[in-house]
Design an enzyme around this catalytic site. Structure first.
Site, mmCIF file in Angstrom:
data_model
loop_
_atom_site.group_PDB
_atom_site.id
_atom_site.type_symbol
_atom_site.label_atom_id
_atom_site.label_comp_id
_atom_site.label_asym_id
_atom_site.label_seq_id
_atom_site.Cartn_x
_atom_site.Cartn_y
_atom_site.Cartn_z
ATOM 1 N N TYR A 267 -1.122 -7.250 -16.786
ATOM 2 C CA TYR A 267 -1.051 -6.627 -18.106
ATOM 3 C C TYR A 267 -0.066 -7.278 -19.069
ATOM 4 C CZ TYR A 267 2.500 -4.228 -15.264
ATOM 5 O OH TYR A 267 3.509 -3.942 -14.401
ATOM 6 N N LYS B 128 3.375 9.496 -19.817
ATOM 7 C CA LYS B 128 3.045 9.829 -18.412
ATOM 8 C C LYS B 128 2.254 11.126 -18.341
ATOM 9 C CE LYS B 128 6.442 8.488 -15.538
ATOM 10 N NZ LYS B 128 6.579 7.822 -14.253
ATOM 11 N N ASP C 70 -17.781 -16.435 5.876
ATOM 12 C CA ASP C 70 -17.023 -16.677 7.109
ATOM 13 C C ASP C 70 -17.306 -18.065 7.667
ATOM 14 O OD1 ASP C 70 -15.962 -14.215 6.892
ATOM 15 O OD2 ASP C 70 -17.258 -13.268 8.388
ATOM 16 N N GLU D 35 -21.985 -15.906 5.490
ATOM 17 C CA GLU D 35 -21.918 -17.264 4.921
ATOM 18 C C GLU D 35 -20.487 -17.620 4.541
ATOM 19 O OE1 GLU D 35 -25.781 -18.305 2.342
ATOM 20 O OE2 GLU D 35 -25.094 -16.241 2.125
ATOM 21 N N CYS E 5 19.706 21.205 15.022
ATOM 22 C CA CYS E 5 20.195 22.100 16.062
ATOM 23 C C CYS E 5 20.700 21.184 17.177
ATOM 24 C CB CYS E 5 19.060 22.980 16.578
ATOM 25 S SG CYS E 5 19.520 23.793 18.122
ATOM 26 N N CYS F 100 17.468 24.407 23.627
ATOM 27 C CA CYS F 100 16.692 24.979 22.512
ATOM 28 C C CYS F 100 15.197 24.814 22.839
ATOM 29 C CB CYS F 100 17.064 24.258 21.219
ATOM 30 S SG CYS F 100 16.136 24.821 19.785
ATOM 31 N N GLU G 297 0.752 -5.311 -11.769
ATOM 32 C CA GLU G 297 1.116 -4.257 -10.824
ATOM 33 C C GLU G 297 0.369 -4.470 -9.513
ATOM 34 O OE1 GLU G 297 3.261 -2.355 -12.320
ATOM 35 O OE2 GLU G 297 3.388 -0.450 -11.244
ATOM 36 N N GLU H 95 -3.512 1.040 -22.761
ATOM 37 C CA GLU H 95 -3.805 0.584 -21.390
ATOM 38 C C GLU H 95 -3.481 1.680 -20.391
ATOM 39 O OE1 GLU H 95 -1.399 -2.851 -20.617
ATOM 40 O OE2 GLU H 95 -1.891 -3.725 -22.568
ATOM 41 N N CYS I 297 20.375 27.989 14.428
ATOM 42 C CA CYS I 297 19.004 27.589 14.753
ATOM 43 C C CYS I 297 18.102 28.822 14.814
ATOM 44 C CB CYS I 297 18.992 26.846 16.093
ATOM 45 S SG CYS I 297 17.320 26.458 16.633
ATOM 46 N N ARG J 236 10.253 -7.033 -8.977
ATOM 47 C CA ARG J 236 11.115 -6.724 -10.117
ATOM 48 C C ARG J 236 12.583 -6.754 -9.730
ATOM 49 N NH1 ARG J 236 13.444 -2.284 -12.607
ATOM 50 N NH2 ARG J 236 13.528 -2.510 -14.863
ATOM 51 N N ASP K 16 0.166 2.745 -11.079
ATOM 52 C CA ASP K 16 1.297 3.271 -10.318
ATOM 53 C C ASP K 16 1.469 2.499 -9.003
ATOM 54 O OD1 ASP K 16 3.390 4.844 -9.646
ATOM 55 O OD2 ASP K 16 2.197 6.578 -9.062
ATOM 56 N N CYS L 51 17.127 29.213 18.668
ATOM 57 C CA CYS L 51 18.044 29.457 19.778
ATOM 58 C C CYS L 51 19.408 29.982 19.342
ATOM 59 C CB CYS L 51 18.222 28.198 20.630
ATOM 60 S SG CYS L 51 19.235 26.945 19.819
ATOM 61 N N LYS M 136 -1.510 3.018 -17.180
ATOM 62 C CA LYS M 136 -0.248 2.704 -16.509
ATOM 63 C C LYS M 136 -0.501 2.802 -15.016
ATOM 64 C CE LYS M 136 4.685 3.754 -16.646
ATOM 65 N NZ LYS M 136 4.914 3.609 -15.222
HETATM 66 S S1 IVH Z 1 4.020 -3.465 -19.599
HETATM 67 C C1 IVH Z 1 7.977 -5.019 -21.301
HETATM 68 N N1 IVH Z 1 1.754 -2.399 -18.863
HETATM 69 O O1 IVH Z 1 5.317 0.422 -15.666
HETATM 70 C C2 IVH Z 1 6.766 -4.289 -20.838
HETATM 71 N N2 IVH Z 1 3.673 -1.968 -17.535
HETATM 72 O O2 IVH Z 1 8.174 1.316 -16.856
HETATM 73 C C3 IVH Z 1 6.404 -4.597 -19.460
HETATM 74 N N3 IVH Z 1 3.219 -0.604 -15.560
HETATM 75 O O3 IVH Z 1 7.690 -1.933 -14.709
HETATM 76 C C4 IVH Z 1 5.529 -3.643 -18.797
HETATM 77 N N4 IVH Z 1 1.068 -0.357 -15.897
HETATM 78 O O4 IVH Z 1 5.571 -1.791 -13.331
HETATM 79 C C5 IVH Z 1 3.065 -2.521 -18.589
HETATM 80 N N5 IVH Z 1 -0.338 -1.539 -18.337
HETATM 81 C C6 IVH Z 1 0.960 -1.679 -18.050
HETATM 82 C C7 IVH Z 1 1.548 -1.089 -16.913
HETATM 83 C C8 IVH Z 1 2.918 -1.255 -16.692
HETATM 84 C C9 IVH Z 1 2.072 -0.080 -15.092
HETATM 85 C C10 IVH Z 1 4.528 -0.430 -14.901
HETATM 86 C C11 IVH Z 1 5.307 -1.685 -14.717
HETATM 87 C C12 IVH Z 1 6.599 -1.487 -15.428
HETATM 88 C C13 IVH Z 1 6.644 -0.003 -15.621
HETATM 89 C C14 IVH Z 1 7.287 0.308 -16.933
#
Ligand code: IVH
Length: 723
Positions: A223, A310, A35, A33, A419, A425, A171, A111, A401, A134, A115, A404, A113
């Protein structure tokens, strides 16, 4: 309803369904639907160009048009966070905040973090107007076109109460599932793998082709809301508001009032994060009150009101038994740690990458060392440190190497050793022949790595040109029971003379010239002679045409930068290579594009009366050749999909808008293999699949571009695939 009303209503409906599907994970209509509605919208929009809207849901498919990024200055600099791996630092942060607020009570928002890579979005009057990476924190790249393809990012906001103008940060991530699928595809295509979802997300978001981004299934969590008129004083509440406008906000956010609760949150997610669909590398703690945040303020680089804790990457401790060195087809030497098998993130690991000499030196490795191995979201395990010095000898990178004995060289600006003995070789010679016969190159599937090693060992072949002089008698060495298979090999090699020029060019194994680049070069020049004519004076004459040399023309070919152009010139400047190329030409290999279908040996009525659209890229023949094959088999090649199209010959990387259109009109997609079956070509040659595994040496590591998607910053780390 007028067309205009219908367009507006379809747009808002489709925005809602996108949100339900990608943000809420709770679709309320079927894909079909959806689509159909999208198709209708696209049709209406095509009819009414005056009603174009840059934020229409139809814009999510991206565009093939290459676009350069412009640099945009951030309204507020994008700062990073102070990082720690240490719980004592978390306590110290907590105490500092308390002190900074003069002992006043405060809440902390905990929260995850994420990646990936951070993104800043600007909304005006409820519409996404700009997305910026950024960059250096002060200014970043305008990636709006790419970001619009991310389905979970609202192009037009839901609900009400949003400020007229605001910035939101979050992110961009590639979910694990998409990451694994993508790497699987890349492995098959012998393209360099992405080391982790973050690299994949970053490479994708910086792709110059937004249609590629659309296919890659990125996601984004938000965030941080910025602006002068925030809805409330509480960060947490603002983000709940943000969620109601259509943004994806993590459910894992919590506000807490004590340090103990902060530690509980850390403990919980350190373990639970392994079940999340996206990569996280820690948690972020933020003072919840915006007013308190302002009072705490900033250091030069980071806010005083937040900190990132971390997680330790998963690592295992094991014994280093030996370091071995692999020699790839280009001569690059890869050191490999051979270790006592150990369990790491669910798999047994016994080999890990050591990258290069500098890396080994920095670790000061000795045989018998107890070393730490990490996966940390990486797919290839890495040795990251050691706990105890072993009693064995220090690991020293070889000067010669290992295969050879030739002294190794290290080129300026490169970390790898090579090498240089490419003509003698053994692993380099065998590697080049294996590459030459591989499926995407000459596709000689009656040969495989073992046969190549056997023939090489028996002195029958020393280079790829020798293949074309092999006889049945050479192969059997008088053993009549081997005659049938030997004949198959000879026939397979002979049949490869029909392989199109672009694949011959790829098969030569010129450094940095992958499939896509080879195709671009072949198309640009049309023939080997024209390519040779364009090389600078001083290059040895092959069979140069009458045209004057056009020095620097190579750099003008789409996707060919200085590094690739230099590599092509270096290849053809070597007498030994020219001799092989000229021999190949003499054996009848295609040295120009556009072989006729008769020569391809296909002629039938298999496609009589059928209208066929060709889309995507193919392994066996070029698109031009497929056009000729279609005509030769009584079919008609048509350029655009309509209800009259019989089927689509669908290769790799078929554009999403074409896929969408085909689905809507119910036009079947026929794969390359199915098509070859239809015209009776596949069974003739495709028995005995060649199991030639790619050695995945990442030829592209120094390329300032990445084939296929013109990434500006993909910079995939060098990876070597282990068993
Ligand atoms: S807050 C001024 N919240 O981590 C604060 N950052 O080293 C702004 N990141 O560049 C960032 N999860 O890319 C914030 N829940 C979260 C995050 C987060 C990942 C990343 C973000 C930032 C880096 C901070």
């Amino acid at each position: 309803m007028t067309d205009q009303e219908q367009i507006l209503s379809l747009r808002s409906e489709l925005h809602r369904h996108n949100y339900n599907y990608y943000v809420k994970n709770a679709p309320t209509i079927s894909d079909r639907e959806f689509d159909e509605k999208m198709h209708l919208l696209m049709q209406l929009e095509e009819r009414h160009p005056e009603l174009y809207d840059a934020n229409s849901p139809s814009q999510r498919v991206g565009s093939d048009l290459n676009h350069e990024f412009t640099q945009v200055r951030h309204r507020y600099p994008m700062l990073s966070l102070a990082n720690t791996y240490n719980r004592d630092d978390v306590q110290a942060f907590y105490d500092r905040v308390s002190q900074g607020l003069g002992g006043e009570a405060f809440e902390v928002c905990c929260e995850l973090k994420f990646d990936g890579l951070s993104i800043s979005l600007i909304y005006e009057h409820g519409r996404l107007v700009r997305a910026v990476t950024r960059g250096d924190g002060e200014q970043g790249d305008d990636v709006t076109a790419n970001v619009k393809t991310i389905r979970s990012i609202p192009l037009i906001l839901n609900g009400s109460g949003w400020p007229d103008s605001f910035e939101i940060r979050g992110e961009v991530l590639m979910p694990w599932q998409s990451f694994e699928d993508l790497n699987r595809q890349r492995e098959l295509a012998e393209e360099p793998l992405f080391a982790n979802p973050r690299n994949a997300a970053s490479g994708t978001l910086k792709s110059k082709n937004s249609a590629v981004v659309a296919q890659r299934r990125l996601d984004a969590y938000f965030y941080y809301l910025l602006g002068t008129e925030l809805p409330t004083d509480k960060h947490y509440d603002n983000l709940q508001r943000v969620a109601s406008w259509g943004f994806k906000v993590s459910d894992a956010m919590r506000t807490v009032g004590t340090l103990e609760e902060v530690m509980d949150y850390i403990d919980y997610w350190d373990h639970e994060r392994s079940h999340l669909p996206v990569a996280t590398d820690g948690i972020v703690l933020k003072v919840n009150s915006v007013e308190q945040q302002q009072r705490l303020g900033y250091t030069a680089k980071t806010p005083r009101w937040a900190i990132a804790y971390k997680f330790q990457a998963e690592r295992a401790l094991t014994r280093l038994n030996e370091v071995t060195y692999q020699v790839g087809r280009t001569g690059a030497i890869t050191p490999v740690a051979n270790m006592e098998p150990v369990l790491l993130s669910g798999t047994i690991v016994k080999r890990a990458s050591l990258h290069n000499e500098d890396y080994i030196r920095a670790l000061d490795l000795h045989v018998g060392d107890m070393v730490y191995v990490e996966k940390a979201g990486e797919i290839i395990p890495q040795v990251v440190g050691k706990q105890m010095e072993g009693s064995g000898a220090a690991v020293t990178f070889p000067k010669t190497c290992p295969e050879c004995g030739t002294p190794l060289v290290r080129y300026e600006g490169e970390a790898a050793h090579y090498c240089p003995n490419d003509s003698a070789c053994p692993p380099q010679i065998k590697g080049r022949i294996e590459h030459f016969i591989s499926r995407d190159a000459m596709n000689i599937d009656s040969l495989g790595p073992e046969t190549v090693a056997d023939y090489y060992g028996r002195g029958l072949i020393h280079n790829v040109a020798d293949l074309y002089e092999l006889t049945v008698a050479d192969i059997t060495g008088g053993n009549t029971s081997r005659e049938r298979s030997a004949q198959r090999v000879v026939d397979g090699i002979a049949a490869s003379r029909r392989v199109p020029f672009e694949r011959v060019l790829y098969a030569l194994g010129i450094r940095f010239v992958g499939k896509v680049t080879a195709k671009q070069i072949a198309r640009h020049f049309g023939s080997l002679d024209a390519l040779l004519a364009a090389l600078p004076p001083g290059s040895p004459p092959g069979k140069i045409g009458t045209e004057a040399p056009r020095s620097g023309e190579l750099e003008g070919v789409a996707g060919v930068g200085e590094v690739i152009a230099q590599s092509v010139r270096a290849y053809f400047a070597q007498d030994a290579n020219m001799e092989i190329v000229n021999r190949l030409r003499g054996y009848g290999l295609q040295m120009e594009i556009g072989v006729k279908s008769e020569e391809l040996g296909v002629r039938s009525e298999a496609l009589a009366g059928q209208g066929i659209v060709i889309s995507g890229t193919f392994a066996r023949h070029s698109r031009e050749e497929y056009k000729e094959i279609i005509e030769a088999c009584g079919g008609k090649n048509v350029s655009s999909i309509s209800s009259k199209t019989s089927f689509i010959l669908a290769g790799d990387n078929m554009g999403p808008s074409k896929q969408e259109k085909a689905r809507q009109l119910g036009i079947p997609l026929v794969s390359e293999a199915e098509f070859l079956d239809m015209i009776g070509e596949r069974n003739e040659t495709n028995e005995n699949e060649n199991e030639n595994q790619n050695e995945n040496e990442n030829e592209n590591q120094n390329q300032n571009k990445n084939e296929n998607e013109n990434q500006t910053n993909a910079a995939p780390q060098q990876l070597t695939l282990f068993d």
